[in-house]
Design a protein around this motif. Sequence first.
Motif, PDB file in Angstrom:
ATOM      1  N   VAL A   1       0.858  -1.194   0.000  1.00 54.60           N
ATOM      2  CA  VAL A   1       0.000   0.000   0.000  1.00 54.60           C
ATOM      3  C   VAL A   1       0.889   1.238   0.000  1.00 54.60           C
ATOM      4  CG1 VAL A   1      -1.861   1.224   1.159  1.00 54.60           C
ATOM      5  CG2 VAL A   1      -1.814  -1.278   1.179  1.00 54.60           C
TER       6      VAL A   1
ATOM      7  N   LYS B   1       0.119   4.512  -0.834  1.00 58.50           N
ATOM      8  CA  LYS B   1      -0.496   5.846  -0.751  1.00 58.50           C
ATOM      9  C   LYS B   1       0.435   6.821  -0.027  1.00 58.50           C
ATOM     10  CE  LYS B   1      -3.031   4.468   3.380  1.00 58.50           C
ATOM     11  NZ  LYS B   1      -4.218   3.769   3.846  1.00 58.50           N
TER      12      LYS B   1
ATOM     13  N   LEU C   1      -8.000   0.847  -3.411  1.00 61.00           N
ATOM     14  CA  LEU C   1      -8.469   0.436  -2.085  1.00 61.00           C
ATOM     15  C   LEU C   1      -9.423   1.435  -1.443  1.00 61.00           C
ATOM     16  CD1 LEU C   1      -4.955  -0.488  -0.624  1.00 61.00           C
ATOM     17  CD2 LEU C   1      -6.512  -1.986  -1.867  1.00 61.00           C
TER      18      LEU C   1
ATOM     19  N   MET D   1     -13.686  -7.877   0.864  1.00 60.32           N
ATOM     20  CA  MET D   1     -12.619  -7.160   1.572  1.00 60.32           C
ATOM     21  C   MET D   1     -13.171  -6.608   2.878  1.00 60.32           C
ATOM     22  SD  MET D   1     -11.566  -3.788   2.363  1.00 60.32           S
ATOM     23  CE  MET D   1     -10.768  -2.414   1.550  1.00 60.32           C
TER      24      MET D   1
ATOM     25  N   MET E   1     -11.805  -4.420   6.786  1.00 60.47           N
ATOM     26  CA  MET E   1     -10.808  -3.853   7.694  1.00 60.47           C
ATOM     27  C   MET E   1     -11.174  -4.329   9.112  1.00 60.47           C
ATOM     28  SD  MET E   1      -9.469  -1.033   5.733  1.00 60.47           S
ATOM     29  CE  MET E   1      -9.514   0.577   6.461  1.00 60.47           C
TER      30      MET E   1
ATOM     31  N   MET F   1      -3.553  -5.913   7.507  1.00 63.70           N
ATOM     32  CA  MET F   1      -2.689  -4.770   7.225  1.00 63.70           C
ATOM     33  C   MET F   1      -1.418  -4.919   8.085  1.00 63.70           C
ATOM     34  SD  MET F   1      -5.724  -1.933   6.800  1.00 63.70           S
ATOM     35  CE  MET F   1      -5.295  -0.936   8.181  1.00 63.70           C
ATOM     36  N   SER F   2      -0.597  -3.867   8.147  1.00 65.20           N
ATOM     37  CA  SER F   2       0.710  -4.001   8.816  1.00 65.20           C
ATOM     38  C   SER F   2       0.627  -4.607  10.219  1.00 65.20           C
ATOM     39  CB  SER F   2       1.400  -2.637   8.909  1.00 65.20           C
ATOM     40  OG  SER F   2       1.782  -2.215   7.624  1.00 65.20           O
TER      41      SER F   2
ATOM     42  N   ARG G   1      -2.960  -6.352   2.632  1.00 62.65           N
ATOM     43  CA  ARG G   1      -2.671  -4.989   2.169  1.00 62.65           C
ATOM     44  C   ARG G   1      -1.758  -4.314   3.186  1.00 62.65           C
ATOM     45  NH1 ARG G   1      -8.107  -5.478   2.943  1.00 62.65           N
ATOM     46  NH2 ARG G   1      -7.882  -3.864   4.523  1.00 62.65           N
ATOM     47  N   VAL G   2      -0.490  -4.213   2.857  1.00 62.86           N
ATOM     48  CA  VAL G   2       0.509  -3.787   3.841  1.00 62.86           C
ATOM     49  C   VAL G   2       1.189  -2.498   3.394  1.00 62.86           C
ATOM     50  CG1 VAL G   2       2.636  -4.459   5.011  1.00 62.86           C
ATOM     51  CG2 VAL G   2       0.880  -6.184   4.553  1.00 62.86           C
ATOM     52  N   GLY G   3       1.091  -1.472   4.235  1.00 61.83           N
ATOM     53  CA  GLY G   3       1.716  -0.188   3.929  1.00 61.83           C
ATOM     54  C   GLY G   3       2.942   0.061   4.778  1.00 61.83           C
ATOM     55  N   ARG G   4       2.712   0.428   6.062  1.00 64.65           N
ATOM     56  CA  ARG G   4       3.800   0.888   6.936  1.00 64.65           C
ATOM     57  C   ARG G   4       4.927  -0.133   7.113  1.00 64.65           C
ATOM     58  NH1 ARG G   4       1.240   1.305  11.844  1.00 64.65           N
ATOM     59  NH2 ARG G   4      -0.359   0.069  10.836  1.00 64.65           N
TER      60      ARG G   4
ATOM     61  N   ARG H   1       3.748   6.824   7.229  1.00 61.11           N
ATOM     62  CA  ARG H   1       3.366   7.872   6.285  1.00 61.11           C
ATOM     63  C   ARG H   1       3.526   9.224   6.963  1.00 61.11           C
ATOM     64  NH1 ARG H   1      -0.013   3.485   5.186  1.00 61.11           N
ATOM     65  NH2 ARG H   1      -1.422   3.944   6.878  1.00 61.11           N
TER      66      ARG H   1
HETATM   67  C1  LIG Z   1      -3.712   2.465   4.251  1.00 56.85           C
HETATM   68  C2  LIG Z   1      -4.439   1.208   4.030  1.00 56.85           C
HETATM   69  C3  LIG Z   1      -3.823  -0.050   4.261  1.00 56.85           C
HETATM   70  C4  LIG Z   1      -2.413  -0.210   4.796  1.00 56.85           C
HETATM   71  O1  LIG Z   1      -2.318   0.127   6.133  1.00 56.85           O
HETATM   72  P1  LIG Z   1      -0.948  -0.064   6.960  1.00 56.85           P
HETATM   73  O2  LIG Z   1      -1.402   0.021   8.358  1.00 56.85           O
HETATM   74  O3  LIG Z   1      -0.038   1.029   6.535  1.00 56.85           O
HETATM   75  O4  LIG Z   1      -0.395  -1.410   6.618  1.00 56.85           O
HETATM   76  C5  LIG Z   1      -4.568  -1.181   3.962  1.00 56.85           C
HETATM   77  N1  LIG Z   1      -5.822  -1.114   3.476  1.00 56.85           N
HETATM   78  C6  LIG Z   1      -6.436   0.053   3.254  1.00 56.85           C
HETATM   79  C7  LIG Z   1      -7.820   0.059   2.728  1.00 56.85           C
HETATM   80  C8  LIG Z   1      -5.773   1.250   3.528  1.00 56.85           C
HETATM   81  O5  LIG Z   1      -6.416   2.412   3.317  1.00 56.85           O
END
Ligand SMILES: *Cc1c(COP(=O)(O)O)cnc(C)c1O
Length: 238
Positions: A34, A36, A79, A163, A165, A205-206, A221-224, A230
């Motif tokens: 992820v 963004k 997403l 999907m 959260m 996620m993370s 879905r992994v961002g951080r 961010r």
């Molecule tokens: C930002 C986001 C993520 C990633 O989140 P992290 O905590 O950074 O891993 C995953 N899914 C969605 C829908 C997001 O908006």
Amino acid sequence: MDETCERYARVMARIEEAARASGREPAAVRLVAVSKFHPPEALAELAACGQRDFGESRAKEGGAKIAALSDSALEWHFLGPLQRNKARVIAGRFHWLHSLENLQTADALSRQLAASNARLRVLIEVNVTADPRKHGVAPADLFPFLEAYGAHPRMGLDLVGLMAMAPHGGSEGVVRKAFARLRELAGASRQAFDLPGFNELSMGMSDDYPWAIAEGATIIRVGRALFGERAPAAAQAP
Ligand SMILES: *Cc1c(COP(=O)(O)O)cnc(C)c1O
């Protein structure tokens, strides 16, 4: 190995560990990075480590990065909440949409996809905890949604799964319960409707992806954990 590839290797190792611990193949879990709020250079660095799937949550920002990277081996996942008037930016650019929650958007996407002869894999976002502040179709509304979705052909759209959260900062028990709920809803949907290829569960996620894998996630879905934190101002946005 540079820092980016080290973080990537750590995440891949945890995916493998979590998958094996629950008797699953690591290759059955698709990692979406992820990206963004991160610049195209950060994505290019991660792609150089071997990462192929990238996720964005805003149409304009994502479209700009797709254009900047112009690497046909990459797959792009949308997403974020999607307004009908942004369908044009998504169709033909992104390969996946994880956040379908209304039929008007499906119609708008289908029109755009038909015009450009493109396809889009779509997941319905489910508000598993029925939290009024969260996006997604409420669990009780999922069957009516699927029925209305299937009432006529949706050219260009491939409905591939669900999907969700997890509750933010929840304990392992609470978070896993939310993921299990999504898996059960997907199973019940397959039983109640004719849904070929409806096999994807996008969850984790993370902070919680190993638990999501234990509960059957096929996409995380992994961002951080891949890109670091961010920017604080940007982190406020969706
Ligand atoms: C930002 C986001 C993520 C990633 O989140 P992290 O905590 O950074 O891993 C995953 N899914 C969605 C829908 C997001 O908006």
